[in-house]
Design an enzyme around this catalytic site. Structure first.
Site, PDB file in Angstrom:
ATOM      1  N   ILE A  11       0.819  -1.217   0.000  1.00  7.03           N
ATOM      2  CA  ILE A  11       0.000   0.000   0.000  1.00  7.03           C
ATOM      3  C   ILE A  11       0.852   1.267   0.000  1.00  7.03           C
ATOM      4  CG2 ILE A  11      -0.314   0.207   2.522  1.00  7.03           C
ATOM      5  CD1 ILE A  11      -3.344   0.836   1.766  1.00  7.03           C
ATOM      6  N   ASP A  34       0.173   0.227   9.624  1.00 12.70           N
ATOM      7  CA  ASP A  34       0.441   1.486  10.332  1.00 12.70           C
ATOM      8  C   ASP A  34       1.947   1.768  10.374  1.00 12.70           C
ATOM      9  OD1 ASP A  34      -0.128   3.785  11.820  1.00 12.70           O
ATOM     10  OD2 ASP A  34      -0.386   2.697  13.693  1.00 12.70           O
ATOM     11  N   GLY A 128      -5.440  -7.828  10.480  1.00 11.82           N
ATOM     12  CA  GLY A 128      -4.120  -8.233  10.983  1.00 11.82           C
ATOM     13  C   GLY A 128      -4.188  -8.590  12.453  1.00 11.82           C
ATOM     14  N   VAL A 129      -3.509  -7.819  13.269  1.00 13.42           N
ATOM     15  CA  VAL A 129      -3.468  -8.108  14.708  1.00 13.42           C
ATOM     16  C   VAL A 129      -4.835  -7.965  15.367  1.00 13.42           C
ATOM     17  CG1 VAL A 129      -1.024  -7.525  14.950  1.00 13.42           C
ATOM     18  CG2 VAL A 129      -2.750  -5.767  15.344  1.00 13.42           C
ATOM     19  N   TYR A 130      -5.791  -7.307  14.706  1.00 12.37           N
ATOM     20  CA  TYR A 130      -7.142  -7.181  15.267  1.00 12.37           C
ATOM     21  C   TYR A 130      -8.002  -8.400  14.935  1.00 12.37           C
ATOM     22  CZ  TYR A 130      -6.206  -2.301  16.567  1.00 12.37           C
ATOM     23  OH  TYR A 130      -5.706  -1.153  17.134  1.00 12.37           O
TER      24      TYR A 130
END
Length: 174
Positions: A11, A34, A128-130
């Site tokens: 991205i 992020d 992802g981590v969520y």
């Protein structure tokens, strides 16, 4: 109607008006998308995020909200930061969280349209981590973007691996 496209790739390399960052509420960088956006975009993004935390969002950006900053050294004009919900396997909780995930996309498009952006690149927010299940996340993302009716020409989903790309491609074909 917004044209929806898919790209397998990074991205941070997208030449679009706005790149959406799957941020955490602190807005100060992190891991995954992020961290990649902050690293590639450079210190200008972090400086604007700190200013936002000092002024408009002292308690952090709420889940489902979106806010724009410069894109720094990215090949885009803006970064739109949005905070996705953390997945919960509890059925009642999952039903409450789905509108927040949809809001990440609709609010990002609203912010983009307000900036005059015509092309927007999205990651698969919260996957992802969520831990949001990819198929459900793709369904919510594509439905929300397809229903949006602002002056956005293209919403591009940029998927980091072929497994995610395949899930989004299957959902897009429906």
């Amino acid at each position: 109607m917004v044209a929806v496209t898919l790209v397998l790739g990074d991205i941070t390399e997208q030449q679009v008006d706005a790149v959406v960052n799957a941020a955490n509420s602190e807005l100060l960088g992190g891991g995954g998308v992020d961290g990649a956006i902050h690293r590639r975009g450079g210190p200008a993004i972090l400086a604007e995020c700190r200013r936002l935390r000092d002024t408009e969002y002292p308690r952090g950006l709420p889940t489902g909200a979106a806010v724009a900053t410069t894109a720094g050294e990215l090949p885009a004009r803006w970064v739109i930061h949005t905070v996705g919900p953390v997945w919960s396997a509890r059925g009642d909780r999952a039903a409450q969280l789905a509108p927040l995930l949809a809001s990440c996309y609709s609010e990002s498009l609203r912010v983009a349209a307000g900036l005059g952006a015509r092309t927007v690149a999205f990651p698969a927010v919260s996957t992802g981590v969520y831990r949001w299940p990819m198929d459900d996340a793709a369904r919510i993302a594509i439905e929300t973007v397809r229903e949006y009716s602002a002056d956005i020409d293209e919403a591009r989903f940029v998927l980091f691996d072929s497994a995610a790309y395949d899930v989004f491609a299957e959902r897009l074909a429906r």
